[in-house]
Design an enzyme around this catalytic site. Structure first.
Site, PDB file in Angstrom:
ATOM      1  N   VAL A 159     -45.222 -40.357  43.378  1.00 21.31           N
ATOM      2  CA  VAL A 159     -44.388 -40.576  42.206  1.00 21.31           C
ATOM      3  C   VAL A 159     -44.532 -39.342  41.318  1.00 21.31           C
ATOM      4  CG1 VAL A 159     -43.965 -42.027  40.175  1.00 21.31           C
ATOM      5  CG2 VAL A 159     -44.734 -43.076  42.321  1.00 21.31           C
ATOM      6  N   CYS A 160     -43.394 -38.869  40.801  1.00 26.10           N
ATOM      7  CA  CYS A 160     -43.405 -37.780  39.816  1.00 26.10           C
ATOM      8  C   CYS A 160     -44.095 -36.541  40.399  1.00 26.10           C
ATOM      9  CB  CYS A 160     -44.091 -38.299  38.534  1.00 26.10           C
ATOM     10  SG  CYS A 160     -43.743 -37.323  37.048  1.00 26.10           S
ATOM     11  N   THR A 161     -44.966 -35.905  39.637  1.00 26.75           N
ATOM     12  CA  THR A 161     -45.639 -34.699  40.133  1.00 26.75           C
ATOM     13  C   THR A 161     -46.723 -35.001  41.169  1.00 26.75           C
ATOM     14  OG1 THR A 161     -47.093 -34.805  38.225  1.00 26.75           O
ATOM     15  CG2 THR A 161     -45.194 -33.342  38.049  1.00 26.75           C
ATOM     16  N   THR A 178     -39.258 -35.062  42.860  1.00 29.70           N
ATOM     17  CA  THR A 178     -40.394 -35.002  41.940  1.00 29.70           C
ATOM     18  C   THR A 178     -39.840 -35.112  40.521  1.00 29.70           C
ATOM     19  OG1 THR A 178     -42.337 -33.678  41.299  1.00 29.70           O
ATOM     20  CG2 THR A 178     -40.334 -32.452  41.807  1.00 29.70           C
TER      21      THR A 178
END
Lengths: 214, 214
Positions: free
Chosen positions: B100-102, B120
């Site tokens: 998830v995300c970075t 990302t």
């Protein structure tokens, strides 16, 4: 500005963490997770604990308080006199008193929802009306005076963005939404009972009843 | 079925807790929060700690692993050889390896995104391409083989519903969506950079840069 999120044994984590993530972006605000005692507080799945870092008596007058929901843990919280006394007292001086999901039952048990418009988890509306004298509104979040209640679990994110706009301004709340990349695109459209089938409703109830949640 | 969520100092809580709440409804699955060491793991705001209840070496072969994102903490995680070795090894036998995300940076640093389509955080796509050889796709979540990456923070909820449908079936995933009342209705529509203004984008970057997040 002091924002306080109540933790208690058996809470649903996302009820607390969704709003926390939004509100932690509000400039010049501090967020505290509080409980009757410091230390790890287990959530409704037993798989996770969140740390409480202050006790109720240490934060008697938050600007914003948020009560998450849960299952049997919330029933216990709504019968806990220390919690109810704190909620009533904190409400009196708060700018906003808020709940997510069945957290509304704690506000109701504290006597704060009588004659008020409020929302809660989709299956709990009738209980909120019969037990606490609220008028249940099936909306994502409902404001009545300085009380804001959110619908089930994930609705706390939507409510927190509204709160953020009230605590700051519209542009800042929009920037917070972008900071969390909150551009929801669920792969299905079954997030509310009127949008799905009776079979899915029964399956959801069965998942909650027979699942790991307590 | 064993689902493991990695915790590390400085993670963003909602990256982990959104998917956790969805996946904890999957029948016959156990969820574990793991880290290098047991105990409280502080998130990026410093206001919250989540408890890690198992160590990496205790769960070498999860069926599903999920890597949340963060800010400077994620940069450190992506340089942590113990974490990278565990991710590579767990990936080999996993059914799904997700971020998830970075959190995608940790997968990238482990060498798992080379030549893969991935997503990302909205501002981190170019870095993912230049540093890890991925092709950045600006979608809510992206599947390439057994790797599924989600966009920023809240996108993990959408991804987890997709994962739930793959681990069970569409009807069960729809019932989980209803169980979490995930019928998002944000009060604003600024959750993605192409949906908002340059001024809001700059304000979001300023909030993240000058805020309490580390």
């Amino acid at each position: 500005m002091q924002i306080v999120i109540l933790l208690y044994d058996g809470l649903t984590a996302l009820d607390a963490i969704g709003p926390y993530e939004v509100l932690s972006c509000v400039p010049n605000a501090t967020i505290s997770f509080v409980a009757e005692s410091n230390g790890p507080i287990r959530t409704d799945t037993n798989a996770l604990a969140l740390m409480a870092e202050a006790t109720l008596t240490e934060v008697p007058q938050p600007d914003v308080l948020l009560i998450p929901g849960g299952n049997t843990g919330t029933i216990a919280a709504a019968q806990n006199q220390q919690i109810l006394d704190w909620v009533r007292s904190a409400y009196a001086t708060s700018r906003w008193t808020t709940s997510v999901c069945t957290g509304a039952m704690v506000l109701g048990a504290a006597g704060l929802l009588k004659g008020k418009r409020a929302t809660t988890y989709w299956s709990a509306g009738p209980f909120l009306e019969s037990n606490y004298g609220a008028t249940y509104i099936a909306e994502r979040y409902v404001q009545d005076g300085k009380i804001v209640t959110a619908a089930g679990v994930s609705a706390g994110i939507d409510m927190a963005l509204f709160l953020a706009s009230q605590l700051t301004d519209t542009e800042t709340a929009q920037a917070i939404q972008l900071a969390l990349e909150y551009d929801p695109q669920p792969p299905f459209a079954s997030g509310a009972p009127h949008k799905t089938t009776q079979a899915i409703i029964e399956k959801a109830q069965s998942l909650l009843r027979e699942g790991k949640r307590r």
